[in-house]
Design a protein around this motif. Structure first.
Motif: not given
Length: 493
Positions: A21-28, A50-53, A71-76, A371-377
């Motif tokens: 698990l790598v923290e990537v927030g700033a780069s994304r 409704r664009d699928g991401d 989201n742009d679909g690639a996680g940015h 505190t708040g935590l979620i999982t998603f792709d």
């Protein structure tokens, strides 16, 4: 002693090799976040455009506008709250995506409070933003039934928010829990006007309420409510039909009077029914996180936390059942806000034969306050990533565990006609010939948070599985020999 040795050996032999698990927030594209004053904050994830991401809505504390990360679909992600009309400045603690007016678009509620004397007394606790045909949003709080302050006392604090069809009319109703206050149940008329009926429906108790989950636990077609409660006993509000409730927590074995806060609901042991995990403030021998295994026959649970190794996550907050390594068994991340205590990753690579293993350090999750935590792709690669809010901001974790792995997944997105397009209250079950694994479609879980309207399953090395969807209206559909490695949308007939 034998359990500890077994767990250590299992971890050494496990596929969890190195930090994954790598923290990537700033780069994304994730920017600064203002924590709401008080005890906790949350995140809401959904594909609102409704664009699928999956996009993220992040409520912020006073002095900072709320954030909408598209989201742009690639996680940015690009922060666009102002462009969509959602950049409200206030003390917002939670948010929830759901279709309030039955037009099949996702609307948004934000929930705030005046905890620690934030100067907002008299303002609406709940605000409703309607999604327009243009894709933008407009606030429609005035006149919809939410336009009042729900604070009961000066220290009232929003504890959780969830939606479900409690009265069986096909649209989604809203439950707002208040810590040191009441619970409010807003009944939807189908076109986005709500009437508060908590007392009339039997659930308006005065307590320190935290997160609720709304789901049909009895199998009678009516949504029930499990509600985590701080200091006193939890509630399990069983729907008597038509949306009136009776508390059966004692009879069901889930009425512990600890410091319950966060809630996760899924099929922990892969026997086809739903189990319950509830986070707490851990004090050895006094209080601890509770894992409730659903027993066969009737509405009854057995508490198995100690034998499964998931009692201690410090000051436990947000949590989720998620298969991080896609071996078919759900793992359990848990946020922690106690000084000097890490958030946790409890890894289940042993199946029903052994306990979970604390893989926090191995996962790269150590030293994290949240505190708040979620999982998603976030990036569309099939595995589950995570987002977490804490005192040091919003963090985004990319899951790198499956690089080069042959382990597979299946994501199921149930969809319906009518007001409940996103099939909130549906149960998705995947069978691989050995195990049946079930996941509910929920609107609101963890702590003050929301995960997307979809069910993710790790399937190990299986090439095909059978899929069953039990719809909230009582119908079901079964698809056999479904190819894995895909996102499958199933529409109710």
């Amino acid at each position: 002693m034998s359990v500890i040795v077994y767990a250590a050996m299992a971890l050494a032999a496990s596929p969890l090799q190195g930090t994954f698990l790598v923290e990537v927030g700033a780069s994304r594209g994730i920017g600064p976040y203002v924590t709401p004053p008080g005890l906790a904050g949350g995140i809401a994830a959904a594909d609102f455009d409704r664009d699928g991401d999956v996009d993220l809505f992040v409520p912020n504390g006073p002095g900072a506008p709320d954030q909408l990360y598209v989201n742009d679909g690639a996680g940015h992600f690009t922060e666009q709250a102002a462009a969509f009309g959602l950049d409200q400045d206030g003390n917002h603690r939670a948010a929830l995506w759901f279709d309030a007016d039955g037009d099949r678009d996702l609307d948004l509620v934000t929930v705030g409070d005046c905890f620690t004397s934030v100067p907002c007394t008299g303002e609406p606790t709940v605000r409703l933003y309607q999604q327009l045909a243009t894709g933008g949003f407009r606030e429609v709080t005035a006149g919809c039934g939410f336009d009042r302050d729900l604070s009961s006392f000066s220290d009232s604090h929003v504890g959780g928010v969830a939606a479900g069809d409690v009265d069986g009319d096909g649209d989604l109703d809203l439950l707002v829990s208040i810590w040191e206050g009441l619970s409010y149940l807003f009944i939807n008329d189908g076109i986005g006007r709500f009437e508060e009926q908590g007392a009339a429906r039997g659930i308006q108790t005065l307590a320190n309420h935290w997160q609720p989950v709304l789901f049909d636990l009895t199998g009678d077609g009516a949504a029930d409510i499990f509600q985590a409660v701080d200091f006193t006993e939890n509630y399990l509000w069983v729907n008597q039909g038509g949306g009136t409730f009776v508390d059966e927590a004692q009879q069901a074995g889930v009425a512990s009077a600890f410091n319950e806060m966060g809630v996760a609901l899924a099929d922990h042991d892969r026997d086809g029914d739903l189990d319950l995990y509830v986070t707490n403030i851990y004090v050895p021998g006094v209080r601890y996180n509770t894992l409730y295994r659903r027993d066969a026959g009737g509405l009854r649970f057995t508490e198995i936390s100690a034998q499964m190794g998931v009692q201690d996550s410090g000051c436990g907050w947000g949590t989720s059942f998620v298969d991080l390594d896609q071996d078919g068994w759900f793992d359990l991340p848990s946020s922690n806000s106690c000084a000097g205590r890490d958030s946790r990753i409890f890894w289940n690579g042993l199946g029903v034969t052994g306990s979970y293993v604390d893989a926090t350090e191995r996962a790269g999750f150590e030293g994290r306050d949240g505190t708040g935590l979620i999982t998603f792709d976030m990036d569309g690669d099939g595995d589950r990533d995570m987002a977490q809010v804490g005192l040091d901001g919003l963090r985004l974790y990319e899951n790198l565990h499956l690089g080069g792995s042959l382990r597979r997944h299946l994501v199921v997105r149930p969809r319906m006609a009518g007001s409940n397009r996103y099939a909130v209250g549906a149960l998705v079950t995947v069978s691989d010939g050995v195990y049946r694994t079930s996941r509910p479609i929920l609107a609101g879980q963890g702590v003050l948070s929301q995960e997307p309207f979809e069910a993710h399953f790790g399937v190990g090395d299986a090439a095909t599985v059978d899929v069953r969807v039990d719809w909230p209206d009582g119908r079901s559909v079964v698809l056999e020999d479904v190819a894995v490695g895909q996102t499958l949308t199933i529409t109710a007939p």
